[in-house]
Design an enzyme around this catalytic site. Structure first.
Site, PDB file in Angstrom:
ATOM      1  N   SER A 183       0.736  -1.217  -0.071  1.00 58.48           N
ATOM      2  CA  SER A 183       0.036   0.263   0.066  1.00 58.48           C
ATOM      3  C   SER A 183       0.652   1.170  -0.035  1.00 58.48           C
ATOM      4  CB  SER A 183      -0.922  -0.125   1.248  1.00 58.48           C
ATOM      5  OG  SER A 183      -0.311   0.151   2.207  1.00 58.48           O
ATOM      6  N   HIS A 211      -5.531  -4.659  -1.340  1.00 56.90           N
ATOM      7  CA  HIS A 211      -5.614  -3.415  -2.342  1.00 56.90           C
ATOM      8  C   HIS A 211      -5.441  -3.834  -3.672  1.00 56.90           C
ATOM      9  CE1 HIS A 211      -4.941   0.200   0.349  1.00 56.90           C
ATOM     10  NE2 HIS A 211      -4.313  -0.611   1.166  1.00 56.90           N
ATOM     11  N   LYS A 242     -12.448  -2.132   1.060  1.00 56.32           N
ATOM     12  CA  LYS A 242     -11.750  -1.074   0.324  1.00 56.32           C
ATOM     13  C   LYS A 242     -12.708  -1.340  -1.051  1.00 56.32           C
ATOM     14  CE  LYS A 242      -7.418  -1.396   2.582  1.00 56.32           C
ATOM     15  NZ  LYS A 242      -6.582  -2.246   3.129  1.00 56.32           N
TER      16      LYS A 242
HETATM   17  C1  LIG Z   1      -6.833  -2.828   4.626  1.00 55.50           C
HETATM   18  C2  LIG Z   1      -6.183  -4.185   4.741  1.00 55.50           C
HETATM   19  C3  LIG Z   1      -6.407  -5.098   5.562  1.00 55.50           C
HETATM   20  C4  LIG Z   1      -7.466  -5.011   6.651  1.00 55.50           C
HETATM   21  O1  LIG Z   1      -8.645  -4.941   6.321  1.00 55.50           O
HETATM   22  P1  LIG Z   1      -9.862  -4.587   6.827  1.00 55.50           P
HETATM   23  O2  LIG Z   1     -11.091  -5.279   6.317  1.00 55.50           O
HETATM   24  O3  LIG Z   1     -10.232  -3.049   6.937  1.00 55.50           O
HETATM   25  O4  LIG Z   1      -9.712  -5.161   8.442  1.00 55.50           O
HETATM   26  C5  LIG Z   1      -5.705  -6.208   5.632  1.00 55.50           C
HETATM   27  N1  LIG Z   1      -4.515  -6.459   4.646  1.00 55.50           N
HETATM   28  C6  LIG Z   1      -4.257  -5.707   3.850  1.00 55.50           C
HETATM   29  C7  LIG Z   1      -3.107  -5.797   3.003  1.00 55.50           C
HETATM   30  C8  LIG Z   1      -4.766  -4.194   3.693  1.00 55.50           C
HETATM   31  O5  LIG Z   1      -4.516  -3.257   3.017  1.00 55.50           O
END
Ligand SMILES: *Cc1c(COP(=O)(O)O)cnc(C)c1O
Length: 396
Positions: A183, A211, A242
């Protein structure tokens, strides 16, 4: 007791402030989207949400969620295996498996829970987890909860991964773990090479597509689509928070025996509440939409291409990316903060990141593109970057 403890907390909080690491929250009073309104009355263009497909305020998802509120109620008041499973949960699990061409899916309240609960039930002392150094915090925490031997390789460094696989060769089972897209840089994990090494050194693979799902690959199926490895990766985790609507929820999808054992033993699944039916219903609609048409994925890809090309043309130093993340390298921490503050005055909301969130001397502004952005939004952002870039001496 609390008097002393309060002093201790105040001291810690001050240390965070003095280090410049104190996080303040901006308050949004509109729905999440390309244009948002803050409680200060300021209207800004949002370039820092994970709203890659612009689904956070999508009419069709809202309708699906409202319909589910009416026919399935608000909450489940239960974990899945007691009385927290509806037809909608089962259908969403099936839909996610179809989306990734996997065998089965298990839902969690968040991907943090999916990652927190995936390792401990599947691996033990005799096994090895080989993890990328830039993997998400939830993977790091999940690995900590598991008794398997831990190996770490430098971000996307295949020579180092090979080294670690050699070191782990006497373990019973080996699992390589990587984010699909990292990210902070927006770089994509070299899954084709990881797959080759996994075959050569007899290892399995887990990819976190948080992501990358909805973003990477022509139809947004993530890194397994990009590298033609759909259905070949043992374990995929991801989020509904996301690209996939942005509300809440996570999942693990993959081989059916893996998912079956997780349903029996994964602690965040067994001991935490079921996601609300309305979220499952919107998730089902999301997968249907992404299967019926490729409009949103195409628009996101066009937007990312347009913006990144524009930024390079202006002369900005952009990290190589195949995702919807554009890291504008500024290197200096204070510069990254000043730049972001000035952009906000221009109506562009982005975040500057610096050590320890990224490596020392690698400060940057991260821009996240979305299918919700229109061309005029992108042009406005490019103009603002150009103006502030010149003002702060980043551009000649
Ligand atoms: C955002 C993210 C998470 C966490 O996701 P949530 O559903 O908000 O807990 C886990 N792994 C990665 C790689 C992320 O970018």
């Amino acid at each position: 007791m609390y008097t002393n403890y309060k002093d201790h907390l105040d001291k810690t909080l001050n240390e965070i402030r003095e280090a410049g690491l104190y996080k303040n929250e901006r308050i949004i009073v509109s729905p999440q989207g390309a244009e948002i309104e803050l409680n200060t009355g300021q209207k800004v263009l949002n370039f820092c949400a994970n709203n890659y497909l612009g689904l956070s305020n999508n009419k069709s998802l809202i309708e699906a969620a409202k319909a589910a509120l009416d026919d399935h109620g608000y909450g489940m008041s239960s974990v899945r295996f007691i009385c927290g499973t509806t037809d909608l949960h089962k259908e969403l699990e099936k839909k996610i498996a179809e989306f990734f061409q996997t065998e089965d899916t298990i839902l969690y309240a968040a991907c943090f829970d999916a990652n927190g609960g995936v390792f401990e039930p599947l691996l033990s002392e005799e096994d090895a987890i080989i993890s990328d150094s830039l993997n998400h915090a939830s993977i790091i925490d999940g690995v900590r909860l598991c008794k398997a031997q831990r190996y770490r390789y430098q971000n996307a460094d295949m020579a180092d991964l090979e080294e670690q696989l050699k070191l782990a060769k006497d373990q019973r089972f080996r699992l390589i773990v990587t984010d699909g897209v990292f990210s902070m840089d927006g770089n994509v994990a070299p899954l084709d090479k990881i797959y080759e090494l996994a075959n050569r050194y007899d290892a399995m693979i887990m990819v976190d597509e948080s992501h990358s799902a909805g973003v990477v690959g022509n139809t947004g199926r993530g890194v397994t689509e990009l590298y033609n490895l759909k259905g070949k990766i043992e374990i995929i985790t991801g989020t509904l928070g996301k690209s996939f609507g942005g509300a809440i929820g996570g999942f693990t999808t993959g081989k059916k025996e893996v998912i079956e054992l997780l349903r029996q033993r994964s602690r965040p699944y067994l001991f935490s509440n079921s996601i609300p039916p309305l979220v499952a219903a919107a998730g089902i609609r999301m997968v249907e939409m992404m299967t019926e048409t490729n409009t949103l994925q195409d628009k996101l890809h066009r937007n990312a291409e347009y913006f990144i090309t524009g930024m390079k043309k202006l002369g900005f130093d952009i990290k190589p990316t195949k995702s919807a993340i554009c890291a504008v390298m500024l290197y200096d921490a204070k510069l990254s903060q000043d730049f972001a503050a000035k952009l906000l005055n221009e109506g562009i909301y982005v975040i500057g990141f610096y050590y320890p969130v990224v490596a020392n001397g690698q400060a940057r502004i991260r821009v996240q593109l979305s299918a919700a952005h229109e061309k005029e939004h992108l042009d406005k952002a490019l103009k603002a970057f150009e103006k502030i870039g010149k003002e702060l001496g980043v551009l000649k």
